[in-house]
Scaffold this motif. Structure first.
Motif, PDB file in Angstrom:
ATOM      1  N   VAL A  90       0.830  -1.206   0.000  1.00  0.00           N
ATOM      2  CA  VAL A  90       0.000   0.000   0.000  1.00  0.00           C
ATOM      3  C   VAL A  90       0.861   1.251   0.000  1.00  0.00           C
ATOM      4  CG1 VAL A  90      -1.879  -1.166   1.207  1.00  0.00           C
ATOM      5  CG2 VAL A  90      -0.152   0.082   2.534  1.00  0.00           C
ATOM      6  N   VAL A  91       0.302   2.342  -0.515  1.00  0.00           N
ATOM      7  CA  VAL A  91       0.919   3.652  -0.348  1.00  0.00           C
ATOM      8  C   VAL A  91       0.700   4.061   1.107  1.00  0.00           C
ATOM      9  CG1 VAL A  91       0.873   6.069  -1.036  1.00  0.00           C
ATOM     10  CG2 VAL A  91       0.513   4.292  -2.751  1.00  0.00           C
ATOM     11  N   TYR A  92       1.787   4.325   1.827  1.00  0.00           N
ATOM     12  CA  TYR A  92       1.671   4.632   3.252  1.00  0.00           C
ATOM     13  C   TYR A  92       0.898   5.927   3.474  1.00  0.00           C
ATOM     14  CZ  TYR A  92       4.417   1.031   5.558  1.00  0.00           C
ATOM     15  OH  TYR A  92       4.841  -0.159   6.082  1.00  0.00           O
ATOM     16  N   PRO A  93       0.210   6.028   4.616  1.00  0.00           N
ATOM     17  CA  PRO A  93      -0.572   7.232   4.901  1.00  0.00           C
ATOM     18  C   PRO A  93       0.225   8.525   4.783  1.00  0.00           C
ATOM     19  CG  PRO A  93      -1.158   5.507   6.457  1.00  0.00           C
ATOM     20  CD  PRO A  93      -0.001   4.976   5.654  1.00  0.00           C
ATOM     21  N   LYS A  94       1.477   8.525   5.217  1.00  0.00           N
ATOM     22  CA  LYS A  94       2.269   9.753   5.131  1.00  0.00           C
ATOM     23  C   LYS A  94       2.455  10.189   3.690  1.00  0.00           C
ATOM     24  CE  LYS A  94       6.927   7.665   5.121  1.00  0.00           C
ATOM     25  NZ  LYS A  94       7.429   8.298   3.890  1.00  0.00           N
ATOM     26  N   ASP A  95       2.535   9.245   2.779  1.00  0.00           N
ATOM     27  CA  ASP A  95       2.699   9.583   1.368  1.00  0.00           C
ATOM     28  C   ASP A  95       1.361   9.944   0.719  1.00  0.00           C
ATOM     29  OD1 ASP A  95       5.524   9.133   1.253  1.00  0.00           O
ATOM     30  OD2 ASP A  95       5.130   6.990   1.303  1.00  0.00           O
ATOM     31  N   SER A  96       0.296   9.242   1.118  1.00  0.00           N
ATOM     32  CA  SER A  96      -1.033   9.595   0.597  1.00  0.00           C
ATOM     33  C   SER A  96      -1.386  11.028   0.955  1.00  0.00           C
ATOM     34  CB  SER A  96      -2.095   8.648   1.164  1.00  0.00           C
ATOM     35  OG  SER A  96      -1.933   7.340   0.678  1.00  0.00           O
ATOM     36  N   ALA A  97      -1.081  11.420   2.202  1.00  0.00           N
ATOM     37  CA  ALA A  97      -1.372  12.782   2.639  1.00  0.00           C
ATOM     38  C   ALA A  97      -0.589  13.795   1.819  1.00  0.00           C
ATOM     39  CB  ALA A  97      -1.050  12.942   4.126  1.00  0.00           C
ATOM     40  N   GLN A  98       0.669  13.498   1.546  1.00  0.00           N
ATOM     41  CA  GLN A  98       1.489  14.400   0.746  1.00  0.00           C
ATOM     42  C   GLN A  98       0.993  14.476  -0.696  1.00  0.00           C
ATOM     43  OE1 GLN A  98       4.426  16.441   1.353  1.00  0.00           O
ATOM     44  NE2 GLN A  98       3.389  16.297   3.336  1.00  0.00           N
ATOM     45  N   ILE A  99       0.555  13.353  -1.245  1.00  0.00           N
ATOM     46  CA  ILE A  99       0.046  13.341  -2.617  1.00  0.00           C
ATOM     47  C   ILE A  99      -1.187  14.222  -2.734  1.00  0.00           C
ATOM     48  CG2 ILE A  99      -1.074  11.884  -4.352  1.00  0.00           C
ATOM     49  CD1 ILE A  99       0.875   9.641  -3.493  1.00  0.00           C
ATOM     50  N   VAL A 100      -2.114  14.083  -1.783  1.00  0.00           N
ATOM     51  CA  VAL A 100      -3.326  14.912  -1.799  1.00  0.00           C
ATOM     52  C   VAL A 100      -2.958  16.389  -1.717  1.00  0.00           C
ATOM     53  CG1 VAL A 100      -5.395  15.529  -0.489  1.00  0.00           C
ATOM     54  CG2 VAL A 100      -4.835  13.130  -0.886  1.00  0.00           C
ATOM     55  N   GLN A 101      -1.948  16.719  -0.922  1.00  0.00           N
ATOM     56  CA  GLN A 101      -1.533  18.114  -0.762  1.00  0.00           C
ATOM     57  C   GLN A 101      -0.765  18.615  -1.982  1.00  0.00           C
ATOM     58  OE1 GLN A 101      -2.397  20.098   1.655  1.00  0.00           O
ATOM     59  NE2 GLN A 101      -1.117  21.875   1.199  1.00  0.00           N
ATOM     60  N   VAL A 102       0.248  17.868  -2.403  1.00  0.00           N
ATOM     61  CA  VAL A 102       1.101  18.304  -3.513  1.00  0.00           C
ATOM     62  C   VAL A 102       0.309  18.389  -4.811  1.00  0.00           C
ATOM     63  CG1 VAL A 102       3.065  17.634  -4.968  1.00  0.00           C
ATOM     64  CG2 VAL A 102       3.238  17.464  -2.470  1.00  0.00           C
ATOM     65  N   ALA A 103      -0.582  17.428  -5.032  1.00  0.00           N
ATOM     66  CA  ALA A 103      -1.389  17.432  -6.247  1.00  0.00           C
ATOM     67  C   ALA A 103      -2.551  18.408  -6.163  1.00  0.00           C
ATOM     68  CB  ALA A 103      -1.915  16.023  -6.535  1.00  0.00           C
ATOM     69  N   VAL A 209      -2.013  19.121 -12.495  1.00  0.00           N
ATOM     70  CA  VAL A 209      -0.846  18.606 -11.774  1.00  0.00           C
ATOM     71  C   VAL A 209      -0.689  17.120 -12.023  1.00  0.00           C
ATOM     72  CG1 VAL A 209       0.273  18.380  -9.516  1.00  0.00           C
ATOM     73  CG2 VAL A 209      -1.240  20.323  -9.971  1.00  0.00           C
ATOM     74  N   TRP A 210       0.557  16.721 -12.281  1.00  0.00           N
ATOM     75  CA  TRP A 210       0.921  15.307 -12.406  1.00  0.00           C
ATOM     76  C   TRP A 210       1.855  14.976 -11.243  1.00  0.00           C
ATOM     77  CZ3 TRP A 210       4.063  12.944 -17.115  1.00  0.00           C
ATOM     78  CH2 TRP A 210       4.311  11.582 -16.868  1.00  0.00           C
ATOM     79  N   VAL A 211       1.472  13.998 -10.423  1.00  0.00           N
ATOM     80  CA  VAL A 211       2.318  13.513  -9.337  1.00  0.00           C
ATOM     81  C   VAL A 211       2.577  12.031  -9.538  1.00  0.00           C
ATOM     82  CG1 VAL A 211       2.526  13.127  -6.851  1.00  0.00           C
ATOM     83  CG2 VAL A 211       1.465  15.220  -7.687  1.00  0.00           C
ATOM     84  N   SER A 212       3.841  11.647  -9.483  1.00  0.00           N
ATOM     85  CA  SER A 212       4.205  10.238  -9.575  1.00  0.00           C
ATOM     86  C   SER A 212       4.879   9.791  -8.286  1.00  0.00           C
ATOM     87  CB  SER A 212       5.148   9.982 -10.760  1.00  0.00           C
ATOM     88  OG  SER A 212       4.439   9.830 -11.957  1.00  0.00           O
ATOM     89  N   TYR A 213       4.517   8.590  -7.859  1.00  0.00           N
ATOM     90  CA  TYR A 213       5.097   7.969  -6.673  1.00  0.00           C
ATOM     91  C   TYR A 213       6.006   6.844  -7.155  1.00  0.00           C
ATOM     92  CZ  TYR A 213       5.186   5.345  -2.223  1.00  0.00           C
ATOM     93  OH  TYR A 213       5.570   4.680  -1.085  1.00  0.00           O
ATOM     94  N   VAL A 214       7.314   6.979  -6.915  1.00  0.00           N
ATOM     95  CA  VAL A 214       8.279   5.975  -7.361  1.00  0.00           C
ATOM     96  C   VAL A 214       9.149   5.551  -6.191  1.00  0.00           C
ATOM     97  CG1 VAL A 214       8.316   6.734  -9.766  1.00  0.00           C
ATOM     98  CG2 VAL A 214       9.884   7.785  -8.126  1.00  0.00           C
ATOM     99  N   ALA A 215       9.675   4.337  -6.286  1.00  0.00           N
ATOM    100  CA  ALA A 215      10.384   3.773  -5.143  1.00  0.00           C
ATOM    101  C   ALA A 215      11.879   4.059  -5.146  1.00  0.00           C
ATOM    102  CB  ALA A 215      10.168   2.257  -5.099  1.00  0.00           C
ATOM    103  N   SER A 216      12.475   4.266  -6.331  1.00  0.00           N
ATOM    104  CA  SER A 216      13.929   4.344  -6.405  1.00  0.00           C
ATOM    105  C   SER A 216      14.413   5.645  -7.039  1.00  0.00           C
ATOM    106  CB  SER A 216      14.490   3.159  -7.206  1.00  0.00           C
ATOM    107  OG  SER A 216      14.154   3.296  -8.579  1.00  0.00           O
ATOM    108  N   VAL A 217      15.674   5.976  -6.769  1.00  0.00           N
ATOM    109  CA  VAL A 217      16.293   7.168  -7.334  1.00  0.00           C
ATOM    110  C   VAL A 217      16.385   7.056  -8.852  1.00  0.00           C
ATOM    111  CG1 VAL A 217      18.448   8.469  -7.447  1.00  0.00           C
ATOM    112  CG2 VAL A 217      17.568   7.721  -5.237  1.00  0.00           C
TER     113      VAL A 217
END
Length: 349
Positions: A90-103, A209-217
Motif C-alpha cells: 500500500v501507499v503509506y498514509p504519510k505519502d497519501s497525505a502528501q500526494i493529496v496536498q502536492v497534487a 498537476v501530475w504527481v508520480s510515486y516511485v520507489a527508487s532514485v
C-alpha cells in the motif's frame, strides 16, 4: 431520501454490524475486526462477543469473558489502510497525505490514477474529491483491481458513485476513456510512469498537476529527464517524507527508536498550455550531460548509441515485491467479504 455524505454512516453513531472496529489492549497492541451479529473474537486472552459492542458508542473500554480489557474505537483512515487486506504494497498514509496536498486534490476534481494496488491511495483521493468529484483508476492486474474494489467499498460501506476502475494499461485505456484536456489531476504509482507521458500530455488540462510515486532514485531521475525533454511541463519537483514518532512519558521525552523512513519519492510537475515552451531556469544552466554510467543506471532506455539496449524495467532489478495470483485472489475474496458486510450497515444515521 438523502443519507448524507458518502461513507459518513461508517464513521459516526453507534457501532453496528458490518463496521470495522479497532480493539487496543493494555500493551497498546491494536487488532481490527468486522462486527457481526452473534460473532465472537477469540484470542489466547479469552473470547469477546461482538454483541457486547453492537449498539454501543465507540470510545468505550470493555472486557472479554476472561476480564481482559480493550479500548474500542473505529479505525481512522491511517489504521484502516494498514490493517486492510492487501495484494500490492500500500501507499503509506504519510505519502497519501502528501500526494493529496502536492497534487492539490480539490472537491469536485476529476482525477486519473494508475497503479491501484490495494486501493489505499484511491480511498484518500475519493475522500478529497468529495461526493461531486470523480476518480478514474487504471490497473493492469485484474486480481489487484478486485482487492481494491473490496477495500474501497468496505471503507465507504457502499460503491462510490464517482469511482471507476478499468483493467489495462493507462497509456492506452485513458486515451479511449478520457477527453483531451478533461483531467484536473493525474496520480501515478507504477514502475515506469514515463511510458504514460504522451497520454498524460493529451488528457491533462493546462495547469493540471501530475504527481508520480516511485520507489527508487533511478526511476525518479528517469522520469524527471523525460518530463524535461517533453517540453510540455513545468520544471519537476522531487521530495520524500520521513515520519518519526516520539516517546513522551514524563521527563523521558525522546525520539522513538524506529521510524517510517524511506517508502518512496514524489515527483510533481504541472501541464503547460499547448505549444508553450517551459522557461529555462537558471539553475539548469550548468547541467551536465548524462554519462555512460548514468545511462547504464536507466535500464530499458534505447539510446542512439546503443540500439540493442533491453527494453522494459525489471521489477526484480528494482527489488519490488511481487504477489502471486493465487495469493491475491484469496485476498480479493476476503476483501469482498468485508465489503459485503459493510454494505449491510444502514445509512440512516
Amino acid at each position: 431520501m438523502t443519507h448524507g455524505p458518502i461513507g459518513a454512516h461508517m464513521r459516526k453513531g453507534p457501532l453496528r454490524a458490518g463496521q470495522r472496529v479497532q480493539l487496543t489492549d493494555r500493551k497498546g497492541k491494536p487488532s481490527t475486526i468486522t462486527l457481526q451479529d452473534g460473532g465472537e473474537w477469540h484470542t489466547h486472552q479469552g473470547v469477546l462477543r461482538h454483541d457486547t459492542l453492537i449498539g454501543r458508542s465507540e470510545g468505550i473500554v470493555i472486557a472479554n469473558d476472561a476480564g481482559y480489557e480493550y479500548q474500542v474505537l473505529r479505525p481512522l483512515l491511517n489504521d484502516y489502510v494498514l490493517s486492510m487486506p492487501r495484494g500490492a504494497t500500500v501507499v503509506y498514509p504519510k505519502d497519501s497525505a502528501q500526494i493529496v496536498q502536492v497534487a492539490d486534490i480539490f472537491p469536485g476534481a476529476h482525477v486519473v490514477e494508475a497503479g491501484v494496488g490495494s486501493g489505499a491511495l484511491s480511498i484518500s483521493l475519493l475522500r478529497a474529491v468529495g461526493d461531486q468529484g470523480t476518480v478514474h483508476s487504471y490497473e493492469r492486474r485484474e486480481d489487484f483491481r478486485d482487492i481494491a474494489v473490496g477495500n474501497v467499498e468496505a471503507f465507504f460501506g457502499q460503491e462510490h458513485p464517482g469511482w471507476q476502475v478499468r483493467v489495462g494499461d493507462m497509456q492506452e485505456e485513458a486515451l479511449r476513456a478520457e477527453e483531451p484536456g478533461s483531467v484536473d489531476r493525474v496520480v501515478l504509482d507504477m514502475l515506469a510512469p514515463w511510458e504514460c507521458l504522451e497520454a498524460v500530455k493529451q488528457i491533462l488540462a493546462p495547469g493540471g498537476v501530475w504527481v508520480s510515486y516511485v520507489a527508487s532514485v533511478t526511476q525518479m531521475s528517469r522520469l524527471a529527464e523525460a518530463l524535461r525533454a517533453s517540453g510540455g511541463f513545468t520544471e519537476p519537483e522531487a521530495h520524500e517524507t520521513m515520519l518519526r514518532t516520539w516517546n513522551v512519558d514524563g521527563l523521558a521525552v525522546r525520539p522513538d527508536h524506529r521510524m517510517v523512513a524511506h517508502t518512496g519519492f514524489l515527483l510533481s510537475a504541472r501541464r503547460l498550455a499547448e505549444d508553450q515552451t517551459p522557461l529555462q531556469l537558471k539553475k539548469r544552466e550548468k547541467v551536465s550531460e548524462a554519462s555512460s554510467e548514468d545511462r547504464a543506471a536507466w535500464p530499458g532506455e534505447r539510446w542512439k548509441d546503443d540500439p540493442d539496449a533491453e527494453e522494459g524495467w525489471d521489477p526484480t532489478a528494482l527489488k519490488t515485491r511481487t504477489v502471486s495470483g493465487k495469493k491475491s485472489r484469496k485476498t480479493a475474496a476476503y476483501a469482498q467479504k468485508i465489503a459485503d458486510q459493510a454494505k449491510e450497515v444502514p445509512r440512516d444515521g
